[in-house]
Design a protein around this motif. Structure first.
Motif, mmCIF file in Angstrom:
data_model
loop_
_atom_site.group_PDB
_atom_site.id
_atom_site.type_symbol
_atom_site.label_atom_id
_atom_site.label_comp_id
_atom_site.label_asym_id
_atom_site.label_seq_id
_atom_site.Cartn_x
_atom_site.Cartn_y
_atom_site.Cartn_z
ATOM 1 N N THR A 105 -3.534 3.055 -9.486
ATOM 2 C CA THR A 105 -2.730 4.232 -9.176
ATOM 3 C C THR A 105 -1.834 3.974 -7.965
ATOM 4 O O THR A 105 -2.264 3.365 -6.978
ATOM 5 C CB THR A 105 -3.605 5.475 -8.911
ATOM 6 N N ALA A 106 -0.597 4.437 -8.039
ATOM 7 C CA ALA A 106 0.350 4.274 -6.939
ATOM 8 C C ALA A 106 -0.052 5.114 -5.727
ATOM 9 O O ALA A 106 0.344 4.815 -4.598
ATOM 10 C CB ALA A 106 1.754 4.668 -7.402
ATOM 11 N N GLN A 107 -0.839 6.130 -5.944
ATOM 12 C CA GLN A 107 -1.262 7.025 -4.860
ATOM 13 C C GLN A 107 -2.194 6.337 -3.860
ATOM 14 O O GLN A 107 -2.299 6.736 -2.705
ATOM 15 C CB GLN A 107 -1.949 8.265 -5.469
ATOM 16 N N SER A 108 -2.877 5.284 -4.297
ATOM 17 C CA SER A 108 -3.900 4.658 -3.453
ATOM 18 C C SER A 108 -3.349 4.114 -2.133
ATOM 19 O O SER A 108 -4.043 4.152 -1.116
ATOM 20 C CB SER A 108 -4.629 3.557 -4.219
ATOM 21 N N VAL A 109 -2.119 3.644 -2.117
ATOM 22 C CA VAL A 109 -1.540 3.137 -0.873
ATOM 23 C C VAL A 109 -1.381 4.266 0.144
ATOM 24 O O VAL A 109 -1.561 4.066 1.345
ATOM 25 C CB VAL A 109 -0.202 2.396 -1.128
ATOM 26 N N HIS A 110 -1.087 5.456 -0.321
ATOM 27 C CA HIS A 110 -0.931 6.608 0.568
ATOM 28 C C HIS A 110 -2.302 7.131 0.998
ATOM 29 O O HIS A 110 -2.508 7.456 2.171
ATOM 30 C CB HIS A 110 -0.131 7.712 -0.124
ATOM 31 N N ASP A 111 -3.231 7.193 0.041
ATOM 32 C CA ASP A 111 -4.585 7.652 0.360
ATOM 33 C C ASP A 111 -5.263 6.749 1.380
ATOM 34 O O ASP A 111 -6.052 7.215 2.208
ATOM 35 C CB ASP A 111 -5.449 7.730 -0.904
ATOM 36 N N ALA A 112 -4.942 5.457 1.350
ATOM 37 C CA ALA A 112 -5.537 4.498 2.280
ATOM 38 C C ALA A 112 -4.881 4.555 3.665
ATOM 39 O O ALA A 112 -5.340 3.898 4.602
ATOM 40 C CB ALA A 112 -5.433 3.081 1.715
ATOM 41 N N GLY A 113 -3.813 5.344 3.799
ATOM 42 C CA GLY A 113 -3.134 5.467 5.088
ATOM 43 C C GLY A 113 -2.280 4.264 5.440
ATOM 44 O O GLY A 113 -1.949 4.046 6.605
ATOM 45 N N VAL A 114 -1.893 3.492 4.441
ATOM 46 C CA VAL A 114 -1.121 2.276 4.669
ATOM 47 C C VAL A 114 0.381 2.535 4.604
ATOM 48 O O VAL A 114 1.161 1.838 5.225
ATOM 49 C CB VAL A 114 -1.534 1.179 3.652
ATOM 50 N N SER A 115 0.785 3.551 3.888
ATOM 51 C CA SER A 115 2.216 3.812 3.728
ATOM 52 C C SER A 115 2.790 4.553 4.939
ATOM 53 O O SER A 115 2.053 5.031 5.802
ATOM 54 C CB SER A 115 2.469 4.644 2.468
ATOM 55 N N VAL A 116 4.113 4.653 4.950
ATOM 56 C CA VAL A 116 4.798 5.368 6.028
ATOM 57 C C VAL A 116 5.257 6.751 5.562
ATOM 58 O O VAL A 116 6.137 7.356 6.184
ATOM 59 C CB VAL A 116 5.991 4.546 6.574
ATOM 60 N N ARG A 117 4.639 7.244 4.515
ATOM 61 C CA ARG A 117 5.018 8.548 3.966
ATOM 62 C C ARG A 117 5.017 9.624 5.053
ATOM 63 O O ARG A 117 4.054 9.781 5.793
ATOM 64 C CB ARG A 117 4.069 8.964 2.851
ATOM 65 N N ASP A 118 6.135 10.329 5.148
ATOM 66 C CA ASP A 118 6.314 11.438 6.083
ATOM 67 C C ASP A 118 6.079 11.054 7.544
ATOM 68 O O ASP A 118 5.690 11.888 8.355
ATOM 69 C CB ASP A 118 5.390 12.610 5.697
ATOM 70 N N ALA A 119 6.330 9.784 7.884
ATOM 71 C CA ALA A 119 6.055 9.333 9.254
ATOM 72 C C ALA A 119 7.212 8.539 9.856
ATOM 73 O O ALA A 119 7.024 7.831 10.841
ATOM 74 C CB ALA A 119 4.788 8.485 9.268
ATOM 75 N N THR A 120 8.404 8.661 9.280
ATOM 76 C CA THR A 120 9.519 7.860 9.780
ATOM 77 C C THR A 120 10.592 8.720 10.429
ATOM 78 O O THR A 120 10.623 9.945 10.266
ATOM 79 C CB THR A 120 10.167 7.048 8.644
ATOM 80 N N LEU A 121 11.458 8.042 11.153
ATOM 81 C CA LEU A 121 12.637 8.653 11.747
ATOM 82 C C LEU A 121 13.847 7.944 11.153
ATOM 83 O O LEU A 121 13.802 6.738 10.905
ATOM 84 C CB LEU A 121 12.640 8.445 13.264
ATOM 85 N N SER A 122 14.917 8.663 10.943
ATOM 86 C CA SER A 122 16.116 8.060 10.376
ATOM 87 C C SER A 122 16.844 7.234 11.424
ATOM 88 O O SER A 122 16.933 7.628 12.593
ATOM 89 C CB SER A 122 17.061 9.143 9.858
ATOM 90 N N GLU A 123 17.381 6.104 10.990
ATOM 91 C CA GLU A 123 18.162 5.283 11.907
ATOM 92 C C GLU A 123 19.407 6.023 12.402
ATOM 93 O O GLU A 123 19.980 5.655 13.425
ATOM 94 C CB GLU A 123 18.536 3.948 11.266
ATOM 95 N N PHE A 124 19.814 7.067 11.708
ATOM 96 C CA PHE A 124 20.937 7.884 12.159
ATOM 97 C C PHE A 124 20.568 8.723 13.375
ATOM 98 O O PHE A 124 21.433 9.143 14.136
ATOM 99 C CB PHE A 124 21.427 8.824 11.045
#
Length: 156
Positions: free
Chosen positions: A121-140
């Motif tokens: 499942t693609a969700q596992s990377v987010h569930d494991a806390g490895v992704s940057v989902r909703d945790a980034t700032l735009s370079e702009f």
């Protein structure tokens, strides 16, 4: 949220038996875990060569999906976006995140249990806390001279 990468029909554990340079395009793309870290701006220490990730993301990263919003045409918007391919991995592996499947396999290490090819499942990377989902700032929104203030620690 659905995964844009089609992993159906691939040989089971192909990455254990096939070197990166021998993978076809579908196999290569299937290695991407969808963490979004490759789209983070990085800082490289001139003396040590050490690369640090920042939470400052490329303008094309969709923070909610951790995917490039214009993957197929990204070079029209970001001409210096690196194309990672089997024949270029040796030149670029050092700047990839430590958890990246491309880097792990290039270094001869196994994929983690949360990788979508193993978990199914693609969700596992987010569930494991490895992704940057909703945790980034735009370079702009962050001037380049302030990127150092936004360095993030990677899992070891």
């Amino acid at each position: 949220m659905s995964d844009p990468i089609d992993r159906n029909g691939l040989a089971p554990r192909f990455w254990d038996r096939k070197p990166l340079k021998k993978m076809n395009a579908r196999e290569w793309e299937a290695l991407c875990d969808g963490c979004g870290k490759c789209c983070l701006n990085k800082l490289e220490d001139e003396d040590s060569g050490e690369v640090a990730l920042t939470r400052v993301a490329c303008r094309l990263l969709d923070d909610a999906t951790c995917r490039c919003a214009h993957y197929e045409t990204r070079h029209q918007f970001v001409p210096d976006c690196i194309v990672l391919r089997p024949d270029t991995i040796e030149n670029h592996a050092y700047w990839l995140p430590r958890t990246c499947a491309y880097r792990l396999l290039w270094e001869g290490r196994p994929l983690p249990d949360w990788h979508p090819l193993i978990s199914g499942t693609a969700q596992s990377v987010h569930d494991a806390g490895v992704s940057v989902r909703d945790a980034t700032l735009s370079e702009f929104d962050v001037p380049e001279d302030e990127w150092e203030d936004h360095i993030i620690e990677e899992p070891t």
